[in-house]
Write a protein that holds these residues in place. Structure first.
Motif, PDB file in Angstrom:
ATOM      1  N   GLU A 273       0.826  -1.203   0.000  1.00  0.00           N
ATOM      2  CA  GLU A 273       0.000   0.000   0.000  1.00  0.00           C
ATOM      3  C   GLU A 273       0.858   1.251   0.000  1.00  0.00           C
ATOM      4  OE1 GLU A 273      -2.473  -0.708   3.408  1.00  0.00           O
ATOM      5  OE2 GLU A 273      -3.910  -1.888   2.254  1.00  0.00           O
TER       6      GLU A 273
ATOM      7  N   SER B 111       2.398   1.619  -3.433  1.00  0.00           N
ATOM      8  CA  SER B 111       1.361   2.063  -4.354  1.00  0.00           C
ATOM      9  C   SER B 111       1.122   3.565  -4.224  1.00  0.00           C
ATOM     10  CB  SER B 111       0.065   1.293  -4.093  1.00  0.00           C
ATOM     11  OG  SER B 111      -0.988   1.774  -4.896  1.00  0.00           O
ATOM     12  N   ALA B 112       1.026   4.034  -2.983  1.00  0.00           N
ATOM     13  CA  ALA B 112       0.788   5.457  -2.765  1.00  0.00           C
ATOM     14  C   ALA B 112       1.969   6.296  -3.280  1.00  0.00           C
ATOM     15  CB  ALA B 112       0.564   5.723  -1.280  1.00  0.00           C
ATOM     16  N   LYS B 113       3.164   5.792  -3.109  1.00  0.00           N
ATOM     17  CA  LYS B 113       4.364   6.499  -3.554  1.00  0.00           C
ATOM     18  C   LYS B 113       4.416   6.609  -5.083  1.00  0.00           C
ATOM     19  CE  LYS B 113       9.310   6.412  -2.575  1.00  0.00           C
ATOM     20  NZ  LYS B 113      10.388   5.643  -1.942  1.00  0.00           N
ATOM     21  N   VAL B 114       4.039   5.533  -5.762  1.00  0.00           N
ATOM     22  CA  VAL B 114       4.045   5.514  -7.228  1.00  0.00           C
ATOM     23  C   VAL B 114       2.987   6.453  -7.805  1.00  0.00           C
ATOM     24  CG1 VAL B 114       3.624   4.047  -9.240  1.00  0.00           C
ATOM     25  CG2 VAL B 114       5.038   3.228  -7.393  1.00  0.00           C
ATOM     26  N   LYS B 115       1.859   6.566  -7.133  1.00  0.00           N
ATOM     27  CA  LYS B 115       0.738   7.378  -7.626  1.00  0.00           C
ATOM     28  C   LYS B 115       0.996   8.872  -7.520  1.00  0.00           C
ATOM     29  CE  LYS B 115      -2.973   4.093  -6.842  1.00  0.00           C
ATOM     30  NZ  LYS B 115      -4.205   3.832  -6.094  1.00  0.00           N
ATOM     31  N   LYS B 116       1.986   9.305  -6.758  1.00  0.00           N
ATOM     32  CA  LYS B 116       2.257  10.751  -6.557  1.00  0.00           C
ATOM     33  C   LYS B 116       2.552  11.471  -7.825  1.00  0.00           C
ATOM     34  CE  LYS B 116       3.680  10.701  -1.803  1.00  0.00           C
ATOM     35  NZ  LYS B 116       4.675  10.992  -0.854  1.00  0.00           N
TER      36      LYS B 116
END
Length: 159
Positions: free
Chosen positions: A151, A154-159
């Motif tokens: 998770e 995932s959050a890091k990639v979506k930035k």
């Protein structure tokens, strides 16, 4: 307690991953070198008596012809987890994988991926956790930690 055995000390760098994960779950371990081909008497003694010493699961790592897990399974009443090890005399590890995986009916060996000692340790912990709530709780927390890492990534990639 989990018994961790390997065919030679050259397998230790791979098998160390099982040792480390089991220690992180506070599961008592016993580690030894038991060669199916060079110490057959020791293999027989270990296989027939491990359960009498309180061992609940055996993880057996071996490379090359990799007879160790299957031979242990043929003599022990315990669950056996085989770790195929890619050794220097290996045929890309396939000899080890097939030697451990292709057991005859009545002689099961749970087999993990090539050099998959960490998963063998986790599987051993899950087997023990089926009847030990303390270990089960640690497995649940570990799996939640895996989920959290994904998770976060995932959050890091979506930035």
């Amino acid at each position: 307690m989990v018994g961790i055995i390997m065919g030679s000390d050259s397998d230790l760098p791979i098998m160390q991953e099982a040792i480390d994960i089991l220690e992180s779950f506070d599961i008592q371990i016993e580690v030894d070198i038991v060669s199916a081909h060079r110490t057959p008497e020791k293999l027989v003694e270990y296989s027939k008596n491990a359960h009498l010493r309180g061992i609940k699961v055996i993880i057996a790592g071996a490379g090359g012809a990799a007879h160790l897990p299957g031979m242990v399974a043929s003599m022990s009443p315990l669950p056996i987890i085989g770790v195929p090890v890619k050794s220097r005399n290996s045929i890309d590890g396939w000899d080890s994988i097939l030697s451990i995986l292709q057991m005859p009916g009545g002689v099961p060996v749970a087999t993990v991926a090539l050099d998959g000692a960490k998963n063998a340790g986790i599987l051993a912990a899950q087997i023990i956790g089926a009847s030990d709530k303390c270990v089960l709780d640690k497995i649940i927390a570990y799996k939640e930690g895996l989920k959290l890492k994904v998770e976060q990534a995932s959050a890091k990639v979506k930035k």
